[in-house]
Design an enzyme around this catalytic site. Structure first.
Site, PDB file in Angstrom:
ATOM      1  N   GLY A  36      44.104  24.363  78.797  1.00 53.33           N
ATOM      2  CA  GLY A  36      43.208  24.268  79.943  1.00 53.33           C
ATOM      3  C   GLY A  36      42.491  25.577  80.201  1.00 53.33           C
ATOM      4  N   LEU A  37      41.160  25.553  80.086  1.00 53.91           N
ATOM      5  CA  LEU A  37      40.372  26.784  80.136  1.00 53.91           C
ATOM      6  C   LEU A  37      39.580  26.936  81.435  1.00 53.91           C
ATOM      7  CD1 LEU A  37      39.620  29.247  78.373  1.00 53.91           C
ATOM      8  CD2 LEU A  37      37.727  27.896  77.457  1.00 53.91           C
ATOM      9  N   THR A 128      18.775  30.286  77.357  1.00 54.52           N
ATOM     10  CA  THR A 128      17.861  30.062  78.483  1.00 54.52           C
ATOM     11  C   THR A 128      17.716  31.269  79.397  1.00 54.52           C
ATOM     12  OG1 THR A 128      19.675  29.145  79.823  1.00 54.52           O
ATOM     13  CG2 THR A 128      18.396  27.594  78.477  1.00 54.52           C
ATOM     14  N   CYS A 465      87.510  52.405  82.876  1.00 59.08           N
ATOM     15  CA  CYS A 465      86.056  52.445  82.663  1.00 59.08           C
ATOM     16  C   CYS A 465      85.692  51.610  81.440  1.00 59.08           C
ATOM     17  CB  CYS A 465      85.591  53.885  82.484  1.00 59.08           C
ATOM     18  SG  CYS A 465      85.834  54.907  83.941  1.00 59.08           S
ATOM     19  N   TYR A 528      75.647  62.478  86.097  1.00 64.04           N
ATOM     20  CA  TYR A 528      75.939  63.165  87.356  1.00 64.04           C
ATOM     21  C   TYR A 528      74.919  64.282  87.582  1.00 64.04           C
ATOM     22  CZ  TYR A 528      80.348  60.691  87.919  1.00 64.04           C
ATOM     23  OH  TYR A 528      81.288  59.718  88.110  1.00 64.04           O
TER      24      TYR A 528
END
Length: 583
Positions: A36-37, A128, A465, A528
């Protein structure tokens, strides 16, 4: 026959949506879904700011260096074909710009405040429209009557690239005449009423070669794809190349640089906000040596690049320790243990301490005094009276670290009392179990070692950790992937890389396998504030070749390893860098 679109660098750029009430069967989609343009002389959708930003970025971007090469290509073609230039009626252009070619309807659909499209040479294709029909402020706009009228202009005028920007009949003529080199195509992922469709793309001639990130704008998602002529597609792509999936192939080929690919990479970066690119700009001038390294392929740069990214782009946050951090979320590093031992070289690491801590984990120990007696102070700050009291572990003896890593590895689920108790045969011995699985069920997807025991977290001096690792066996080789929730880039991560690599070597040996890869996944990665200056020094150091690690081949039981069974060979490194631990 030479390709005119290639010689004169002619491209199409457009945006298309899904068509409301189309005849396409529900649930059946293809590249033609987005066609869709236009509708009623305008776009089918309300203004999409992301697409407009992309359009402006692509059609406005020029590269002076690449232009000289493009000009040489065009001049060579015209010399070869003895092209005579006729500049009558063609305006002179001093500033390097792109050309945008559009039909009359497309020109009229542009809001007056945006006419003509700035920093671009505007050409209207119309049979034109006359020059006198345009307002005086559009005096620099060029009008042509046919596609063929475009080529005398392209032969004479100074321009970077030529973009066909609409409408449907203009796109169709250029495509039908094979005058398009690439199509820059926006896929608007929503359905709208459309009365103008983009012409069908010949998928034997054009293939999608690049796909962008996915964005959201005006309540719809969208992305950008690039259609390239099939003759320009790289026939062979090595998915194992370090740059595959991240960098356009042409960017890194010095001998055969593909300028289109360089530009495409820039186009796809259009939505990177300038304020994010140099978020922490006060640090930018400190990385002269780091930035002078053109290709950072040494595996240590995986680590260094993360630090650079966090220092330059990280989020400023307060943290538990009160020191404050720069942080980002989510990274991965991968190291080839069959080739090297990834012990960082941009600073000297305490190898003995890394190994002693790992052996301490393997023994299931929680007594910090054991490490201190060996002059390994990794856990010293976490075992002090003050630190334990802050954790509300008032009853805990100094340096009794609680049910941390080693306890969970060897006694998961057992009740923890103190560091002196005998926990033999209590809880689940995860380490024993994973070694058994690697030996007897190597294709199992449950070879997992986990230190994150929610029940015990409050009893630990410090919750883990690096919380989980998984092992993978293939072709007689062992790989390990580890997830780390909290990643101290300055102090912790260098130790973690080395420790889990050593761990993989050890398990591989006792299971009669060879080490393959260590993959390190980082969650909350942070620097840190009191480490930033030290890390600037480290980033401006050039890595050396990684060392190798040798284990005593006589050791066949994981618990039998001692410090004397490890030999690090050819460890070439820069000087030590001191950083204070944030506890």
């Amino acid at each position: 026959m030479e390709d005119i679109s290639e010689i004169f660098d002619i491209y199409a750029i457009c945006a298309c949506c899904k068509v409301l009430n189309s005849n396409e069967k529900a649930g059946c989609f293809s590249n033609k879904t987005f066609k869709g343009l236009g509708n009623e002389g305008g776009l089918p959708w309300k203004c999409n700011s992301v697409d407009m930003k992309h359009f402006s970025s692509v059609t406005s971007y020029v590269n002076e260096t690449n232009y000289m090469r493009l000009k040489w290509k065009r001049d060579r073609y015209m010399e070869k074909n003895n092209v005579k230039l006729n500049t009558d009626g063609i305006p002179s252009v001093d500033k390097l710009q792109n050309i945008v070619v559009m039909g009359k309807a497309s020109w009229e659909s542009i809001p007056s405040k945006f006419k003509p499209l700035q920093n671009r040479i505007n050409i209207i294709l119309s049979r034109t429209l006359k020059k006198e029909d345009l307002a005086k402020e559009y005096n620099n706009v060029i009008i042509i009557n046919s596609v063929d009228d475009l080529f005398p202009i392209l032969k004479c005028i100074k321009y970077y690239k030529c973009f066909i920007i609409g409408g449907a009949s203009v796109y169709k003529e250029f495509l039908d005449r094979n005058l398009i080199k690439k199509i820059y195509f926006t896929r608007i992922n929503n359905a709208y009423t459309c009365d103008v469709l983009f012409p069908d793309i010949n998928e034997d001639l054009f293939k999608i070669t690049s796909i962008s990130d996915v964005y959201s704008s005006n309540n719809t998602t969208l992305d950008f794809v690039i259609y390239s002529k099939t003759k320009e597609i790289h026939e062979e792509i090595n998915p194992n190349d370090e740059l595959f999936n991240n960098t356009f192939l042409g960017v890194c080929d010095e001998k055969n640089t593909n300028f289109d690919d360089e530009d495409d990479y820039t186009y796809f970066s259009f939505n990177k906000h300038k304020d994010n690119i140099k978020k922490n700009s006060e640090h930018a001038h400190h990385f002269k040596i780091y930035n002078s390294i053109k290709y950072k392929h040494h595996p240590e740069y995986q680590y260094l690049n993360i630090i650079y990214d966090i220092i330059m782009h990280g989020n400023k946050q307060d943290d538990r320790t009160g020191v404050g951090v720069l942080s980002k979320f989510g990274y991965m590093m991968k190291f080839n243990l069959s080739e090297y031992f990834p012990l960082l070289t941009t600073k000297k690491l305490f190898v003995r301490g890394i190994i002693e801590e790992l052996l301490w984990f393997i023994r299931g120990e929680t007594n910090g005094n054991t490490l201190l007696e060996k002059n390994v102070r990794i856990w010293e700050a976490n075992g002090t009276r003050e630190f334990l009291d802050n954790r509300k572990l008032f009853h805990r003896e100094v340096n009794d670290l609680g049910p941390i890593y080693g306890f969970q590895w060897r006694h998961f689920g057992a009740e923890y009392t103190d560091m002196h108790a005998d926990y033999k045969d209590k809880g689940v011995d995860q380490l024993k179990n994973i070694i058994n699985l690697i030996k007897n069920d190597p294709t199992c997807r449950r070879i997992i070692l986990c230190a994150w025991n929610v029940k015990d977290l409050d009893q630990m001096a410090l919750p883990p950790c690096h919380i989980l690792c998984q092992f993978y066996v293939f072709d007689g080789k062992l790989s390990c992937i580890m997830y780390q929730r909290s990643c101290d880039l300055g102090l912790g991560v260098p130790f973690n890389i080395a420790s889990y690599s050593i761990f993989t070597y050890m398990i591989a040996q006792v299971c009669n396998l060879q080490p393959a890869e260590f993959i390190h996944v980082l969650g909350n990665a942070h620097v840190y504030n009191n480490h930033v200056e030290s890390l600037k020094v480290q980033l401006n150091r050039t890595p050396y070749p990684f060392p190798t690690l040798k284990l005593n081949p006589e050791i066949k039981n994981i618990e039998d390893f001692t410090i004397s069974d490890f030999t690090v060979q050819n460890y070439v490194h820069h000087d030590k860098i001191s950083m204070d631990m944030a506890a």
